[in-house]
Scaffold this active site. Structure first.
Site, PDB file in Angstrom:
ATOM      1  N   GLU A 270       0.880  -1.173   0.000  1.00  0.00           N
ATOM      2  CA  GLU A 270       0.000   0.000   0.000  1.00  0.00           C
ATOM      3  C   GLU A 270       0.913   1.217   0.000  1.00  0.00           C
ATOM      4  OE1 GLU A 270      -3.263   2.367   2.750  1.00  0.00           O
ATOM      5  OE2 GLU A 270      -2.199   0.647   3.554  1.00  0.00           O
ATOM      6  N   CYS A 303      -2.553   8.768   4.192  1.00  0.00           N
ATOM      7  CA  CYS A 303      -2.210   8.494   2.795  1.00  0.00           C
ATOM      8  C   CYS A 303      -3.335   8.864   1.840  1.00  0.00           C
ATOM      9  CB  CYS A 303      -1.819   7.029   2.617  1.00  0.00           C
ATOM     10  SG  CYS A 303      -3.113   5.870   3.081  1.00  0.00           S
TER      11      CYS A 303
END
Length: 438
Positions: A270, A303
């Site tokens: 990720e 994020c």
């Protein structure tokens, strides 16, 4: 006035924290320790054992033994699920303690950690406990045209991979540990977890709770250390069957290379995040608050933060001015101070990087509708910032993966051009506000 420190938290940070390997607390093989600072003050919060390649070796050996020889693999899925459920229960029983550790080590408000990070971590383990009994294979009725009348028994069997290395970031330390550990344990794997060197404390406290829940020795190992040493050793280890990593795209590429150069281990990555948020002319008024929350939540250290705000020309001034007003209203302070809405950045490195961009922008003539620099004179605080103007700051900040409470804005006349502008980054998550999209 600050939140009264839990006695267990005081005791936890008062003595050096060790590595958790094979169900035991151990010093690093090198004997080294490192400091983890309180980002609200910059002062040392605790000392932590500094794991490196040898400690990763020890942890992987323990995990392999636990997987191949220990009781974990012989337990029924229901028995494994009960242990995973118990981890969630213990997190809730120690909620204030974990929330305080998270606030002290990461900087986020205690109230946020208490209301969100801790219960969500517990919820993850409770949810994954149910999956332990629901990972099943299939029987397949196959047809073989060139063998009429033949009978076959065909089936799939889902089996655990083995030893899983997990490397987590510093923005949601406890929650990231839960997200990584829960699925791997539900599937029957054994784990070596490397928490971020900036925020190792809740992962280590979680290790103690996992042991208390009845987890067999060696199933979960926690090795704090630096990415260049412990993280690199875990990614390149030939006896690790998979690595799961959340962090920067640059480090993700290194992990891919390490996998290829070692045993071609499986990977879940990720990576990155420089997310565009788009507001069209027909967006409802809630889009302004939504755009502000998208960037200022968790001090912008997320994020999927909406760090690039693109607005259709007719609404640009209204939206950007509205986001700036919200930025000005945010109460900053130490995470342990009641009423704090935004704490400091996580580290001096992150603080210097963000303020460096802001200072560079100022020297190039950029201004700010809100914020624009350091808050206070101690700790790693950066004001929630809404810059204006053009030039190198915009060009760099629109592209760079810098998670911070700084939102860059731009506009175009039509939706098609806005979408094209937003689509200029390889790693991003898209948000949009219009009459049909919340």
């Amino acid at each position: 006035m600050t939140v009264t420190l839990d006695r267990d938290v005081e005791a936890f940070i008062a003595s050096p924290r060790q590595l958790f390997i094979n169900g035991q607390w151990r010093d690093a093989a090198s004997g080294k320790t490192f400091e983890t600072p309180n980002p609200a003050t910059g002062e040392t919060l605790a000392r932590v054992a500094e794991g490196d390649a040898e400690d990763i070796n020890r942890a992987v050996r323990a995990a392999r033994r636990a997987f191949e020889e220990g009781p974990w693999g012989r337990m029924t899925p229901s028995e494994r699920g009960r242990i995973i459920w118990r981890i969630g229960d213990l997190i809730l029983e120690h909620a204030d303690e974990l929330a305080q550790l998270e606030s002290l080590d990461n900087g986020k408000p205690f109230a946020v950690a208490q209301a969100a990070d801790v219960p969500l971590a517990a919820d993850l383990f409770h949810y994954m406990a149910g999956w332990a009994t629901k990972i099943e294979g299939n029987t397949i009725d196959i047809s073989v045209p060139y063998m009429p009348g033949a009978n076959f028994h065909s089936y799939t069997l889902r089996e655990p991979l083995g030893v899983v290395g997990q490397i987590i970031p510093w923005n949601f330390p406890l929650l990231m540990a839960a997200w990584k550990l829960g699925p791997a344990l539900a599937a029957g794997n054994c784990v070596v977890l490397k928490p971020a060197e900036q925020t190792p404390l809740t992962a280590l406290r979680l290790a103690g709770l996992i042991a208390e829940a009845g987890m067999p020795d060696g199933v979960v190992n926690v090795v704090p250390g630096f990415g260049e040493t412990a993280g690199a050793a875990l990614a390149a280890h030939n006896d690790v069957d998979k690595v799961a990593f959340t962090g920067s795209t640059e480090v993700g590429k290194l992990i891919v290379a390490a996998s290829g150069a070692s045993n071609l281990k499986k990977l879940t990555l990720e990576l990155g995040g420089k997310s565009p948020n788009i507001v069209f002319d027909d967006a409802e008024d809630g889009a302004i608050e939504g755009a502000a929350n998208a960037i200022f939540f968790n001090h912008g250290q997320c994020c999927v933060a909406g760090s690039r705000l693109y607005v259709q020309r007719g609404r640009f001034d209204e939206v950007v001015d509205g986001v700036a007003e919200i930025a000005k209203s945010i109460k900053m302070g130490p995470g342990m101070e009641p009423g704090t809405q935004m704490g400091p950045l996580v580290s001096d490195e992150q603080f210097r990087r963000v303020t460096g961009y802001l200072e560079s922008g100022k020297s190039d003539g950029a201004t700010a509708l809100a914020g624009g620099g350091r808050y206070g004179d101690r700790g790693y605080f950066v004001e929630p910032t809404v810059p204006t103007g053009t030039g190198p700051l915009r060009d760099t900040a629109m592209i760079a993966f810098v998670i911070s409470p700084v939102v860059m804005s731009g506009y175009r006349s039509g939706p098609r051009w806005l979408m094209a502008l937003a689509d200029g980054n390889a790693a991003e998550t898209l948000g949009a506000f219009d009459a049909g999209i919340g």
